[in-house]
Design a protein around this motif. Structure first.
Motif, short mmCIF file in Angstrom:
data_model
loop_
_atom_site.label_atom_id
_atom_site.label_comp_id
_atom_site.label_asym_id
_atom_site.label_seq_id
_atom_site.Cartn_x
_atom_site.Cartn_y
_atom_site.Cartn_z
N PRO A 3 107.80 11.28 16.01
CA PRO A 3 106.86 10.20 15.66
C PRO A 3 106.92 9.89 14.17
O PRO A 3 106.97 10.79 13.35
CB PRO A 3 105.50 10.78 16.06
N GLU A 4 106.91 8.61 13.82
CA GLU A 4 106.95 8.22 12.42
C GLU A 4 105.60 8.51 11.77
O GLU A 4 104.55 8.30 12.35
CB GLU A 4 107.29 6.73 12.29
N ILE A 5 105.66 8.98 10.53
CA ILE A 5 104.46 9.31 9.79
C ILE A 5 104.07 8.12 8.93
O ILE A 5 104.90 7.53 8.24
CB ILE A 5 104.70 10.54 8.88
N GLU A 6 102.81 7.73 8.99
CA GLU A 6 102.33 6.63 8.16
C GLU A 6 102.42 7.00 6.69
O GLU A 6 102.32 8.17 6.31
CB GLU A 6 100.88 6.29 8.51
N ALA A 7 102.61 5.99 5.83
CA ALA A 7 102.84 6.22 4.40
C ALA A 7 101.69 6.97 3.74
O ALA A 7 101.90 7.75 2.82
CB ALA A 7 103.09 4.89 3.69
N LYS A 8 100.44 6.74 4.17
CA LYS A 8 99.30 7.39 3.54
C LYS A 8 98.65 8.40 4.46
O LYS A 8 97.44 8.53 4.51
CB LYS A 8 98.29 6.34 3.07
N SER A 9 99.46 9.08 5.21
CA SER A 9 98.95 10.13 6.07
C SER A 9 99.97 11.25 6.14
O SER A 9 101.13 11.10 5.75
CB SER A 9 98.67 9.60 7.48
N MET A 10 99.53 12.39 6.62
CA MET A 10 100.45 13.48 6.92
C MET A 10 99.91 14.21 8.12
O MET A 10 98.72 14.12 8.45
CB MET A 10 100.64 14.41 5.71
N ARG A 11 100.79 14.92 8.79
CA ARG A 11 100.38 15.68 9.96
C ARG A 11 100.61 17.16 9.66
O ARG A 11 101.69 17.55 9.21
CB ARG A 11 101.17 15.25 11.20
N ILE A 12 99.59 17.95 9.93
CA ILE A 12 99.66 19.39 9.66
C ILE A 12 99.53 20.14 10.97
O ILE A 12 98.61 19.90 11.75
CB ILE A 12 98.57 19.84 8.68
N LEU A 21 103.23 23.72 9.26
CA LEU A 21 104.26 22.68 9.26
C LEU A 21 103.57 21.40 8.80
O LEU A 21 102.64 20.92 9.45
CB LEU A 21 104.82 22.51 10.67
N VAL A 22 103.99 20.87 7.65
CA VAL A 22 103.36 19.69 7.06
C VAL A 22 104.39 18.56 7.07
O VAL A 22 105.40 18.61 6.37
CB VAL A 22 102.89 19.97 5.62
N GLU A 23 104.12 17.54 7.87
CA GLU A 23 105.05 16.42 8.01
C GLU A 23 104.57 15.23 7.20
O GLU A 23 103.50 14.68 7.45
CB GLU A 23 105.17 16.03 9.49
N GLY A 24 105.38 14.84 6.22
CA GLY A 24 105.14 13.64 5.45
C GLY A 24 106.20 12.61 5.76
O GLY A 24 107.07 12.81 6.62
N LYS A 25 106.15 11.50 5.08
CA LYS A 25 107.12 10.43 5.33
C LYS A 25 108.47 10.74 4.67
O LYS A 25 109.52 10.47 5.22
CB LYS A 25 106.58 9.09 4.82
N GLY A 256 99.90 26.05 16.93
CA GLY A 256 100.58 24.92 17.55
C GLY A 256 99.77 23.65 17.56
O GLY A 256 100.30 22.57 17.86
N GLU A 257 98.47 23.74 17.23
CA GLU A 257 97.64 22.54 17.19
C GLU A 257 97.94 21.76 15.91
O GLU A 257 98.16 22.34 14.84
CB GLU A 257 96.17 22.90 17.24
N SER A 258 97.91 20.43 16.03
CA SER A 258 98.18 19.56 14.89
C SER A 258 96.97 18.68 14.59
O SER A 258 96.18 18.34 15.47
CB SER A 258 99.39 18.64 15.18
N ASN A 259 96.85 18.32 13.31
CA ASN A 259 95.84 17.37 12.87
C ASN A 259 96.46 16.36 11.92
O ASN A 259 97.23 16.75 11.02
CB ASN A 259 94.68 18.09 12.15
N GLY A 260 96.16 15.11 12.11
CA GLY A 260 96.60 14.08 11.18
C GLY A 260 95.57 13.93 10.08
O GLY A 260 94.36 13.97 10.33
N ILE A 261 96.04 13.74 8.85
CA ILE A 261 95.15 13.59 7.71
C ILE A 261 95.44 12.27 7.04
O ILE A 261 96.58 11.98 6.67
CB ILE A 261 95.37 14.74 6.70
N GLN A 262 94.42 11.44 6.90
CA GLN A 262 94.54 10.19 6.18
C GLN A 262 94.22 10.45 4.71
O GLN A 262 93.22 11.08 4.39
CB GLN A 262 93.57 9.15 6.76
N ILE A 263 95.07 9.95 3.82
CA ILE A 263 94.90 10.15 2.40
C ILE A 263 94.29 8.90 1.79
O ILE A 263 94.90 7.84 1.82
CB ILE A 263 96.24 10.45 1.70
N PRO A 264 93.08 9.00 1.22
CA PRO A 264 92.44 7.81 0.64
C PRO A 264 93.14 7.36 -0.63
O PRO A 264 93.83 8.14 -1.27
CB PRO A 264 91.02 8.31 0.35
#
Length: 264
Positions: A3-12, A21-25, A256-264
């Motif tokens: 899945p593509e990561i949004e520019a102002k978010s990351m998935r942990i 595991l921290v996924e950025g763009k 194994g659980e993931s959370n998306g984080i929106q960066i203000p």
């Protein structure tokens, strides 16, 4: 497809203990992989191999050589395209010696770091700070956002095992390192951490959140991710209530659980 990561978010994704595991763009970061009972890292690489998109670089970080932060399993991915390693000096010696990997290609993919250093790796900016145990703590700038992984940096307030003088000295050592982090953050614009992964160790009893609270008093932080704890302790929920309206607590029910984080 990954899945593509949004520019102002990351998935942990929480791997276990202090592993994430921290996924950025622009890059994916794997911190202190010790155990991964849900095989989240292997699944990430399976999807990465199957994707038609160019692979995003992956960096494995190891803060120190303790067995609960440092696993030779990370070296199995050395042959994957775009994989590199950012290893604290003692951890690098341990891993490369244990795996007999002191020769190419693995050694050429390793950036060795000690406390108080600054380095770049691809699009990443990396700074290291000290620890109140062993090794380093990491400040990483990815996608223009700052991510902090404390390793074993914490206010280890062992109330029943230390004298008052020892507790005061240990806490002062912690505060000095945190002050160094805070001073560094003031050189950035905006001067806040997007994410801080900090120990919330239940063995400290009523002082489990002491280090986190002292850190947040000094360093502006949007999201806190508790670590160095087992699953289902209830401590992240208590911390979230204590920090309501101040800093968001990102908690996980299990590995194994993931959370998306929106960066203000």
């Amino acid at each position: 497809m990954v899945p593509e990561i949004e520019a102002k978010s990351m998935r942990i994704t929480w791997l276990a203990h202090s592993g994430f595991l921290v996924e950025g763009k622009e890059a994916t970061l794997v911190f202190d992989w010790f155990q991964d009972p849900a095989d989240a890292v292997e699944e990430f690489f399976r999807l990465r191999r199957a994707s038609a998109l160019p692979p995003v670089p992956v960096y494995f970080f190891v803060s120190h050589a303790h067995a609960d932060h440092c696993s030779p399993g990370i070296l199995r991915y050395a042959g994957e395209p775009g994989v590199a390693y950012v290893l604290e000096e003692d951890a690098a010696r341990s891993l490369l010696r244990e795996e007999g990997a002191g020769s190419r290609p693995v050694a050429d993919q390793v950036l060795r770091m000690r406390p108080g250093q600054t380095a770049t790796a691809g699009s990443l900016m990396i700074r290291t700070f000290g620890s109140t145990d062993q090794g380093v703590s990491f400040l990483v700038e990815v996608d223009g956002h700052r991510v902090f992984h404390a390793g074993d940096l914490n206010d280890w307030y062992w109330e029943n095992e230390s004298t008052e003088a020892e507790l005061a000295a240990d806490e002062a050592a912690y505060d000095r390192i945190v002050a160094d982090v805070a001073a560094t953050m003031l050189t950035f614009e905006p001067p806040f951490l997007a994410v801080a992964m900090l120990p919330l160790d239940p063995r400290l009893g009523r002082h489990a959140d002491r280090g986190i609270l002292r850190f947040l008093d000094a360093v502006s932080t949007r999201n806190v991710v508790p670590m160095h704890l087992p699953e289902k302790t209830g401590l992240p929920g208590l911390l979230a209530r204590a920090l309501a309206g101040r800093t968001k607590v990102i908690a996980f029910d299990g590995p194994g659980e993931s959370n998306g984080i929106q960066i203000p």
